[in-house]
Design an enzyme around this catalytic site. Structure first.
Site, PDB file in Angstrom:
ATOM      1  N   ASP A 246       0.780  -1.254   0.000  1.00 44.12           N
ATOM      2  CA  ASP A 246       0.000   0.000   0.000  1.00 44.12           C
ATOM      3  C   ASP A 246       0.809   1.301   0.000  1.00 44.12           C
ATOM      4  OD1 ASP A 246      -1.819  -2.042   0.285  1.00 44.12           O
ATOM      5  OD2 ASP A 246      -2.928  -1.139   1.936  1.00 44.12           O
TER       6      ASP A 246
ATOM      7  N   ASP B 221      -4.782  -0.776  -1.593  1.00 45.39           N
ATOM      8  CA  ASP B 221      -6.128  -0.588  -1.081  1.00 45.39           C
ATOM      9  C   ASP B 221      -6.933  -0.053  -2.262  1.00 45.39           C
ATOM     10  OD1 ASP B 221      -7.212  -1.019   1.463  1.00 45.39           O
ATOM     11  OD2 ASP B 221      -7.111   1.098   2.026  1.00 45.39           O
TER      12      ASP B 221
ATOM     13  N   HIS C 193     -10.701   0.733  -2.848  1.00 45.32           N
ATOM     14  CA  HIS C 193     -12.069   0.770  -2.331  1.00 45.32           C
ATOM     15  C   HIS C 193     -13.079   1.360  -3.316  1.00 45.32           C
ATOM     16  CE1 HIS C 193     -10.486  -0.238   1.554  1.00 45.32           C
ATOM     17  NE2 HIS C 193      -9.957   0.938   1.822  1.00 45.32           N
TER      18      HIS C 193
ATOM     19  N   HIS D  24     -10.564   7.240   1.311  1.00 45.32           N
ATOM     20  CA  HIS D  24      -9.177   7.045   0.860  1.00 45.32           C
ATOM     21  C   HIS D  24      -9.131   5.912  -0.164  1.00 45.32           C
ATOM     22  CE1 HIS D  24      -9.665   3.985   3.982  1.00 45.32           C
ATOM     23  NE2 HIS D  24      -8.738   3.298   3.348  1.00 45.32           N
TER      24      HIS D  24
ATOM     25  N   LYS E 241      -7.066  -4.951  -3.073  1.00 45.82           N
ATOM     26  CA  LYS E 241      -7.840  -5.544  -1.968  1.00 45.82           C
ATOM     27  C   LYS E 241      -8.870  -4.570  -1.407  1.00 45.82           C
ATOM     28  CE  LYS E 241      -4.249  -4.190   1.225  1.00 45.82           C
ATOM     29  NZ  LYS E 241      -4.911  -3.001   1.764  1.00 45.82           N
TER      30      LYS E 241
ATOM     31  N   CYS F 126      -2.314  -2.611   7.492  1.00 45.38           N
ATOM     32  CA  CYS F 126      -2.138  -3.547   6.383  1.00 45.38           C
ATOM     33  C   CYS F 126      -0.823  -4.318   6.442  1.00 45.38           C
ATOM     34  CB  CYS F 126      -2.346  -2.835   5.064  1.00 45.38           C
ATOM     35  SG  CYS F 126      -4.098  -2.384   4.874  1.00 45.38           S
TER      36      CYS F 126
HETATM   37  C1  VGL Z   1      -4.862   0.900   5.658  1.00 41.00           C
HETATM   38  C2  VGL Z   1      -6.267   2.068   7.046  1.00 41.00           C
HETATM   39  C3  VGL Z   1      -7.311   1.910   6.169  1.00 41.00           C
HETATM   40  C4  VGL Z   1      -3.469   0.379   5.388  1.00 41.00           C
HETATM   41  C5  VGL Z   1      -5.890   0.730   4.768  1.00 41.00           C
HETATM   42  O1  VGL Z   1      -3.108   0.238   4.198  1.00 41.00           O
HETATM   43  O2  VGL Z   1      -2.737   0.117   6.359  1.00 41.00           O
HETATM   44  N1  VGL Z   1      -5.048   1.574   6.796  1.00 41.00           N
HETATM   45  N2  VGL Z   1      -7.110   1.238   5.025  1.00 41.00           N
HETATM   46 ZN    ZN Z   2      -8.529   1.261   3.434  1.00 40.71          ZN
END
Ligand code: VGL
Ligand code: ZN
Length: 187
Positions: free
Chosen positions: A8, A50, A52, A69, A94, A133
């Protein structure tokens, strides 16, 4: 076979992003050193992201705890420009379904199958964020039977509560993950 998983390193988790991790961009340079080393040795390099939907359940407006985000296809969800992404990189997206969050790169993806088909038995993990993550990916890597090493100076935490980073590191350690510096890992 050893593989590298870069977790990420996306604009929204870097300074200026909507869920900026403090010093998140500091992982880019050491991550690039790891990527270069694994690429030079013809070892698999995997990038998780990430990814979404715009109405994801983890967003505050939809009952979750996070600001909007990493909405799929937006600039915030793009990998940071400074990251060296090899042409043969494997990208794992993901947390793509509206009503379910997934912090681990293994959750709801074909990451495990991909690693198995490549003959991977050992994993190095680096990226963002230590307490979400990175942690959950490392715990699942151990659970799935991989020798798991976290690059200790190539991770940064959200730290919603102070000390979450240290807690995450102890959790990973007690699960069986090892910690090594990037210098050690590229040696
Ligand atoms: C993450 C918070 C929300 C991460 C992803 O990549 O660690 N943290 N979504
Ligand atoms: Zn996230």
């Amino acid at each position: 076979m050893k593989a590298l998983i870069i977790v990420d390193i996306q604009n929204d988790f870097c300074p200026g992003g909507s869920l900026a991790v403090k010093d998140g961009d500091c992982v880019i340079e050491p991550a690039n050193r790891l990527i270069e080393k694994f690429t030079a040795e013809d070892k698999p390099v995997i990038f998780t992201r990430d990814w979404h939907p715009a109405d994801h359940a983890s967003f505050a407006d939809f009952g979750g705890m996070w600001p909007v985000h990493c909405v799929a296809g937006t600039v915030g969800a793009a990998f940071h420009d400074g990251l060296s992404i090899p042409v043969n990189a494997i990208v794992i997206s993901k947390a793509k379904s509206t009503d379910k969050d997934a912090y681990s790169g293994f959750e709801g993806t074909d990451l495990n199958e991909k690693l198995q088909s490549l003959g991977v038995d050992s994993i190095v993990i680096a990226g963002l964020a230590t307490d979400y993550c990175v942690k959950n990916t490392a715990l699942d890597a151990v659970k799935n039977g991989y020798h798991t090493v976290v690059a200790e100076d190539c991770i940064r935490a959200v730290n919603v509560n102070p000390g979450d980073d240290e807690k995450a590191i102890s959790e990973m350690r007690s699960s069986g993950a090892a910690f090594k510096s990037v210098a050690e890992l590229v040696r």
